[in-house]
Design a protein around this motif. Structure first.
Motif, PDB file in Angstrom:
ATOM      1  N   LEU A  47     -28.967   1.507 -26.526  1.00  0.00           N
ATOM      2  CA  LEU A  47     -29.554   0.340 -27.272  1.00  0.00           C
ATOM      3  C   LEU A  47     -30.602   0.819 -28.324  1.00  0.00           C
ATOM      4  O   LEU A  47     -30.604   0.141 -29.275  1.00  0.00           O
ATOM      5  CB  LEU A  47     -30.609  -0.127 -26.191  1.00  0.00           C
ATOM      6  CG  LEU A  47     -30.031  -1.065 -25.019  1.00  0.00           C
ATOM      7  CD1 LEU A  47     -30.877  -1.486 -23.932  1.00  0.00           C
ATOM      8  CD2 LEU A  47     -29.359  -2.229 -25.729  1.00  0.00           C
ATOM      9  N   LEU A  48     -31.321   2.068 -28.245  1.00  0.00           N
ATOM     10  CA  LEU A  48     -31.803   2.468 -29.291  1.00  0.00           C
ATOM     11  C   LEU A  48     -30.863   2.622 -30.806  1.00  0.00           C
ATOM     12  O   LEU A  48     -31.267   2.336 -31.859  1.00  0.00           O
ATOM     13  CB  LEU A  48     -32.605   3.820 -29.264  1.00  0.00           C
ATOM     14  CG  LEU A  48     -33.255   4.609 -30.242  1.00  0.00           C
ATOM     15  CD1 LEU A  48     -34.413   3.669 -30.675  1.00  0.00           C
ATOM     16  CD2 LEU A  48     -33.722   5.905 -29.856  1.00  0.00           C
ATOM     17  N   SER A  77     -36.365   0.732 -20.588  1.00  0.00           N
ATOM     18  CA  SER A  77     -37.350   1.845 -20.364  1.00  0.00           C
ATOM     19  C   SER A  77     -38.115   1.824 -19.175  1.00  0.00           C
ATOM     20  O   SER A  77     -38.211   2.595 -18.388  1.00  0.00           O
ATOM     21  CB  SER A  77     -37.757   2.295 -21.824  1.00  0.00           C
ATOM     22  OG  SER A  77     -36.735   2.235 -22.726  1.00  0.00           O
ATOM     23  N   MET A 124     -34.088  -2.650 -24.893  1.00  0.00           N
ATOM     24  CA  MET A 124     -34.309  -1.330 -24.543  1.00  0.00           C
ATOM     25  C   MET A 124     -35.724  -0.870 -23.910  1.00  0.00           C
ATOM     26  O   MET A 124     -35.727  -0.161 -23.244  1.00  0.00           O
ATOM     27  CB  MET A 124     -34.401  -0.402 -26.058  1.00  0.00           C
ATOM     28  CG  MET A 124     -34.366   1.110 -25.914  1.00  0.00           C
ATOM     29  SD  MET A 124     -35.087   1.907 -27.506  1.00  0.00           S
ATOM     30  CE  MET A 124     -36.649   1.432 -27.561  1.00  0.00           C
ATOM     31  N   VAL A 156     -30.486   3.072 -22.326  1.00  0.00           N
ATOM     32  CA  VAL A 156     -31.842   3.115 -23.071  1.00  0.00           C
ATOM     33  C   VAL A 156     -31.560   3.921 -24.323  1.00  0.00           C
ATOM     34  O   VAL A 156     -31.866   3.425 -25.567  1.00  0.00           O
ATOM     35  CB  VAL A 156     -32.912   3.760 -22.530  1.00  0.00           C
ATOM     36  CG1 VAL A 156     -33.990   3.951 -23.409  1.00  0.00           C
ATOM     37  CG2 VAL A 156     -33.488   3.100 -21.058  1.00  0.00           C
TER      38      VAL A 156
END
Length: 262
Positions: free
Chosen positions: A140-141, A238, A234, A137
């Motif tokens: 990907l951010l 999440s 993402m 996560v």
């Protein structure tokens, strides 16, 4: 596996220019044919089928999570590979459009590829310490932010820095997502389907970015499309991460020996 793929890609990028100069574009396809022929020689050494699983071992008795988590991961993989497809289809064109020299673009693309090897190694180490889903996560951010900065800060420095960061971390997503799927689905069904999800994303990504360009948003629009796909991936991952943390049927303590995705 991902480490080997990245190393192979680095070799391809390194020799591609010389192959084209010597043999023309046809040389690229001759090279592919030769490499695949060499690969066929090793097929006979592969195990014909997987051995039966010993159902008495602790790892084999760990229950799989609900299938919805596996399908969500596959959906996220589609979006992430849309991001990858759009990015690699147009990042070289972005450099040309901004007036950067061809040598600068070529060197930037080839040199930064080496960082993917470093990223793969650290992704493996991080997954041993922290699991896979949370690092996925966060990665990907970072990818989303990096692509957006490349789009909105059109300098040569940002172009190179963006490539540095992207190349360093994008291959780690494969490591994290394969580890996550292996942990939430003990049957291996969703791991087997991941290549199909990636293929769909790789097909849709460049096409979607092309449509964005033809709509008048230009090459920056293609980068924003890529970043948007990463952001959606993402969000999906999440949901999977936080749902697994709350799902009592998936006890992270039981899978500590196999590096849980929590």
């Amino acid at each position: 596996m991902i480490f080997t793929l990245v190393f192979t890609n680095a070799l391809e990028l390194y020799f591609l220019h010389d192959i084209i100069n010597t043999f023309g574009i046809a040389g690229v396809f001759y090279g592919f044919a030769i490499i695949n022929t060499c690969g066929c020689l090793f097929v006979r050494n592969m195990v014909p089928r997987l051995p039966e699983i010993d159902k008495t071992t602790p790892e084999s008795t760990i229950p799989s999570s609900p299938p919805i988590y596996g399908w969500l991961c596959l959906g996220a993989a589609v979006f992430f590979y849309m991001c990858i497809g759009a990015y690699w289809a147009y990042i070289e064109r972005v450099g040309v459009d901004r007036g950067f020299e061809e040598d600068f673009i070529g060197i930037s693309l080839s040199l930064t590829t080496v960082l993917s090897l470093v990223g793969c190694y650290f992704a493996y180490k991080v997954s041993q310490k922290m699991g896979q889903s949370l690092p996925m996560v966060l990665t990907l951010l970072f990818i989303t932010i990096t692509i957006l900065l490349t789009a909105f800060l059109p300098s040569a420095t940002m172009y190179f820095i963006g490539l540095l960061i992207y190349q360093l971390i994008w291959n780690s997503i494969d490591i994290y997502q394969l580890g996550t799927l292996a942990n939430i689905d003990r049957s291996g069904k969703f791991v087997a389907l991941i290549s199909g999800a990636q293929g769909i994303g790789q097909s849709v990504g460049p096409a979607g970015a092309a449509i964005t360009i033809t709509m008048g948003y230009g090459l920056n629009g293609a980068l924003i499309f890529s970043a948007g796909a990463s952001f959606v991936a993402m969000l999906i991952y999440s949901v999977v991460h936080f749902q697994l943390m709350q799902d009592r049927r998936f006890d992270p303590i039981k899978v500590s020996s196999v590096k849980t995705n929590i």
